[in-house]
Design an enzyme around this catalytic site. Structure first.
Site, mmCIF file in Angstrom:
data_model
loop_
_atom_site.group_PDB
_atom_site.id
_atom_site.type_symbol
_atom_site.label_atom_id
_atom_site.label_comp_id
_atom_site.label_asym_id
_atom_site.label_seq_id
_atom_site.Cartn_x
_atom_site.Cartn_y
_atom_site.Cartn_z
ATOM 1 N N VAL A 23 0.713 -1.258 0.129
ATOM 2 C CA VAL A 23 0.096 -0.025 0.152
ATOM 3 C C VAL A 23 1.053 1.440 -0.124
ATOM 4 O O VAL A 23 0.549 2.176 -0.612
ATOM 5 C CB VAL A 23 -1.037 -0.214 1.333
ATOM 6 C CG1 VAL A 23 -1.668 1.405 1.378
ATOM 7 C CG2 VAL A 23 -1.811 -1.213 1.403
ATOM 8 N N GLY A 102 -10.656 -7.644 9.050
ATOM 9 C CA GLY A 102 -11.811 -8.945 8.592
ATOM 10 C C GLY A 102 -13.078 -8.335 8.727
ATOM 11 O O GLY A 102 -13.154 -6.882 8.544
ATOM 12 N N ASN A 103 -14.196 -8.780 8.924
ATOM 13 C CA ASN A 103 -15.561 -8.788 8.922
ATOM 14 C C ASN A 103 -16.095 -7.494 9.659
ATOM 15 O O ASN A 103 -16.662 -6.602 9.323
ATOM 16 C CB ASN A 103 -16.354 -9.864 9.551
ATOM 17 C CG ASN A 103 -17.409 -10.440 8.684
ATOM 18 O OD1 ASN A 103 -18.426 -9.508 8.309
ATOM 19 N ND2 ASN A 103 -17.419 -11.674 8.411
ATOM 20 N N ASP A 128 -8.788 -16.420 9.325
ATOM 21 C CA ASP A 128 -9.981 -17.432 9.178
ATOM 22 C C ASP A 128 -10.402 -17.792 7.824
ATOM 23 O O ASP A 128 -11.311 -18.661 7.470
ATOM 24 C CB ASP A 128 -11.024 -16.716 10.070
ATOM 25 C CG ASP A 128 -10.777 -16.326 11.389
ATOM 26 O OD1 ASP A 128 -10.053 -17.151 11.902
ATOM 27 O OD2 ASP A 128 -11.769 -15.587 12.028
ATOM 28 N N LYS A 214 -6.395 -49.055 14.553
ATOM 29 C CA LYS A 214 -5.994 -47.699 14.727
ATOM 30 C C LYS A 214 -5.328 -47.615 15.897
ATOM 31 O O LYS A 214 -6.125 -47.805 16.949
ATOM 32 C CB LYS A 214 -6.890 -46.597 14.185
ATOM 33 C CG LYS A 214 -6.829 -46.254 12.892
ATOM 34 C CD LYS A 214 -7.685 -45.078 12.534
ATOM 35 C CE LYS A 214 -7.979 -44.646 11.236
ATOM 36 N NZ LYS A 214 -7.088 -43.816 10.232
HETATM 37 O O1 F6P Z 1 -10.423 -13.614 13.570
HETATM 38 C C1 F6P Z 1 -9.296 -14.195 13.774
HETATM 39 C C2 F6P Z 1 -9.152 -14.597 14.975
HETATM 40 O O2 F6P Z 1 -7.915 -15.351 15.279
HETATM 41 C C3 F6P Z 1 -10.430 -15.901 15.271
HETATM 42 O O3 F6P Z 1 -9.807 -16.946 14.457
HETATM 43 C C4 F6P Z 1 -10.146 -15.712 16.566
HETATM 44 O O4 F6P Z 1 -11.695 -16.382 17.175
HETATM 45 C C5 F6P Z 1 -10.182 -14.625 17.284
HETATM 46 O O5 F6P Z 1 -9.509 -14.005 16.267
HETATM 47 C C6 F6P Z 1 -9.458 -14.384 18.523
HETATM 48 O O6 F6P Z 1 -9.386 -12.917 18.913
HETATM 49 P P1 F6P Z 1 -8.578 -12.408 20.202
HETATM 50 O O7 F6P Z 1 -7.135 -12.359 19.471
HETATM 51 O O8 F6P Z 1 -9.075 -11.067 20.356
HETATM 52 O O9 F6P Z 1 -8.590 -13.668 21.371
#
Ligand code: F6P
Length: 323
Positions: A23, A102-103, A128, A214
């Site tokens: 960037v 992310g989201n 994720d 197993k």
């Molecule tokens: O979104 C990424 C992530 O690592 C998830 O897989 C997990 O649930 C969350 O963040 C953990 O968040 P924190 O670092 O706030 O505990």
């Protein structure tokens, strides 16, 4: 457009630094001023930002984490917080924003855009891989390789002691890390929220594996799995499988660290430049992704709300290959 800014927000992910580098250098190449905002939206509100130069991002492509630091800001969820953020952006002359996250980060970006109209492009940065509009998110490949390395090690000791291991991996409410780690690590069972197994079914599979010679087994449990976390499932399994020696390992935040793989460095570099070029082209309120090796832009609405489906064939394959 003369000045833009970049921030990282939410959980960090290996490859974010490669993206920041891209960037920054992409902006400078296109004659834009570029600010790096520290600690995500918190930094916008507090005006904690630094003017970046080409050399500000030297020697970071190989580093995990994010040099800009990351945070989850409660204040940005409030109208007053966002107004403070807008004032800081105006003060610094920022006319466009790149949000790597992310989201949750895109939800904030969308609200901010609707209120103040500052063009924003999101870059999918989360281990994720749960965002619609891109085949892969930055950090996912590294996280899977880290988890896989751990599973290989667990397999050694599981085999030596004839044990069953329940290994919990991250993914919030998405089973991407679990399924890929499970296939790559040769797991007997993979439990994902998209395709909830009954605990009874898992117990039955472990029992039939034992009857089928197993001596040890690996069960990958995605966090967010509907029936419960790895500890809970293991306790239930212990009640029924009294002849088996059962252990639990939660891989946790180990999956978020470490040097990014080649794939994440390249993905971060491609998406970072595409974000800058998207802003220059007048794009806004969208996430940039790569689908079938092509750069595509998806509205924040779709990226946030549409579910990226997990390939059910992969789940089937785990069952076939674990006989
Ligand atoms: O979104 C990424 C992530 O690592 C998830 O897989 C997990 O649930 C969350 O963040 C953990 O968040 P924190 O670092 O706030 O505990």
């Amino acid at each position: 457009m003369k000045t833009i800014a970049v921030l990282t927000s939410g959980g960090d992910a290996p490859g974010m630094n490669a993206c920041i580098r891209s960037v920054v250098r992409g902006a400078i190449y296109h004659n834009l001023n570029i600010y790096g905002i520290i600690r995500g939206y918190k930094g916008v509100i507090e005006g904690d930002m630094i003017k970046m130069e080409s050399r500000s991002v030297s020697n970071i492509i190989q580093q995990g984490g994010t040099i800009l630091k990351s945070a989850r800001s409660d204040e940005f969820r409030t109208k007053i917080g966002r107004q403070k953020a807008y004032e800081q952006m105006k003060k610094h002359g920022i006319e466009g924003l790149v949000v790597i996250g992310g989201n949750g980060s895109f939800t904030g970006a969308e609200i901010f855009y609707k209120e103040y109209g500052i063009p924003t492009i999101g870059v999918p940065g989360t281990i994720d891989n749960d965002l619609y509009g891109t085949d892969y998110t930055i950090g996912f490949d590294t996280a899977v390789n880290t988890a896989l390395d751990a599973v290989d090690k667990i397999r050694d000791t599981a085999d030596s002691h004839d044990r069953v291991f329940f290994v919990e991996v991250m993914g919030r409410d998405s089973g991407y890390i679990a399924i890929q780690t499970g296939i790559g690590g040769g797991a007997e069972i993979v439990m994902v929220p998209e395709n909830p197994d009954s605990i009874e079914g898992v117990i039955e599979s472990l029992r039939s594996g034992r009857n089928n010679q197993k001596s040890s087994s690996i069960v990958i449990v995605a966090e967010g799995e509907e029936v419960g976390n790895a500890h809970y499932v293991a306790i239930k399994a212990k009640e029924k499988l009294t002849n088996m020696d059962i252990r639990v390992t939660n891989l946790g935040h180990i999956q978020r660290g470490g040097a990014p793989t080649a794939m994440d460095r390249i993905l971060g570099s491609r998406l970072g430049l595409a974000a800058v070029e998207g802003l220059i082209a007048g794009r806004k309120n969208e996430m940039v992704g790569i689908v079938d090796d092509k750069v595509v832009y998806t509205t924040f609405q779709d990226a946030i709300n549409k579910k990226k489906p997990l390939n059910k064939d992969l789940i089937k394959m785990v069952n076939i290959l674990s006989i």
